[in-house]
Enzyme design. Structure first.
Site, mmCIF file in Angstrom:
data_model
loop_
_atom_site.group_PDB
_atom_site.id
_atom_site.type_symbol
_atom_site.label_atom_id
_atom_site.label_comp_id
_atom_site.label_asym_id
_atom_site.label_seq_id
_atom_site.Cartn_x
_atom_site.Cartn_y
_atom_site.Cartn_z
ATOM 1 C CE1 TYR A 1 35.942 4.959 23.858
ATOM 2 C CE2 TYR A 1 37.566 5.005 25.616
ATOM 3 C CZ TYR A 1 36.273 5.220 25.174
ATOM 4 O OH TYR A 1 35.326 5.703 26.042
ATOM 5 C CE LYS B 1 33.639 2.097 24.747
ATOM 6 N NZ LYS B 1 33.894 2.706 26.083
#
Length: 299
Positions: free
Chosen positions: A140, A168
């Site tokens: 992330y 992400k």
């Protein structure tokens, strides 16, 4: 379950509703929200992310939120459990608990608070967590919260790790995202986390989105993903902009909760300190943004 295939679409970083009078987690509102998302065909859910205010939850609360998500979703879509932490052991503990209750993957940021870390140190951190995690790891990237972006060289190296699922990216930097796309193999999952770049990223090869606005208008985000290559996709991206701008101004958790309360999906837009609720003079823009986004989905 082929997670890359399952998550090729729209995954929602779910807010954590709080009771207005006590700031306790409103479990009923949380499960109602999850059911609303499932009814509108999201492809995955991500509790205890940034929009889920994980940093304001106790470890016990984070585990409880994950439990509620897994119980409510009941295998219908993948559950990505938030495992962000500043130490390897703590991140692994969240991943282990998530595995025990039946979650499908764990989401890990760079260690925060230390300041900008050397890329080699971040790589060692991610490798150590991935080596020990019983679940696949989704990296992330959220530089405003961690002090810097995950180095592209680090992403390329981690893409070869058998337990690293993908990335992400919430940097808002399309060039960075496209560089990650070019440097990683085809089976490395790439999700665009910055709503304003969703259509450009999808058109350039992103596998899907992981976007705060999908809490509020999940059907519209799913439709965007399914029609991204046509004029409708561009029109839906334009419709996302006003609500996204409000989120960028007031914070993603506060603005998303205000929008959800306006829609009647959750009963309160309460947030915990240090976050503050959207002021009265900011609510009209959010309500207008919601109306425009919902209207864009009508034939």
């Amino acid at each position: 379950m082929d997670l890359r295939e399952e998550l090729s679409g729209i995954t929602c970083p779910v807010v954590t509703p709080f009771e207005a009078d006590s700031s306790e987690i409103d479990e009923t509102a949380f499960t109602d929200l999850l059911e609303f998302l499932l009814e509108n065909d999201v492809d995955g859910v991500f509790p205890c992310g940034t929009t889920g205010e994980f940093a304001s939850l106790t470890p016990e609360e984070r585990r409880r939120v994950h439990e509620l998500a897994v119980e409510t979703v009941d295998g219908e879509v993948p559950v990505l459990a938030g495992a962000a932490a500043t130490s390897v052991d703590e991140a692994v503990e969240y991943a282990e608990h998530a595995a025990e209750i039946g979650a499908d993957a764990a989401v890990v940021t760079e260690p925060y608070f230390h300041g900008p870390n050397a890329p080699a140190g971040n790589q060692r951190f991610f490798e150590a967590v991935s080596d020990r995690s019983p679940l696949p790891i989704l990296l992330y990237n959220i530089p405003p919260c961690t002090g810097g972006s995950i180095a592209l060289e680090t992403i390329a190296a981690l893409a070869d790790h058998e337990n690293v699922l993908g990335l992400k990216d919430s940097s808002g930097d399309l060039e960075y995202f496209l560089s990650a796309l070019r440097r990683t193999p085809e089976d490395f999952l790439l999700l665009q986390g910055y709503d304003a770049l969703l259509v450009p990223a999808l058109r350039m090869g992103a596998d899907g989105g992981l976007n705060a606005g999908s809490n509020v208008a999940p059907a519209q985000y799913v439709d965007l993903y399914e029609t991204v290559d046509g004029d409708r996709g561009r029109e839906r991206q334009d419709a996302i902009e006003p609500l996204f701008d409000a989120c960028a101004t007031h914070g993603f958790a506060p603005a998303t909760k205000t929008a959800l309360e306006y829609r009647g999906v959750i009963p309160s837009d309460a947030v915990r300190p240090p976050l503050v609720s959207v002021p009265d003079d900011g609510q009209a823009a959010i309500e207008t943004g919601v109306d425009e986004l919902l209207e864009s989905g009508r034939e």
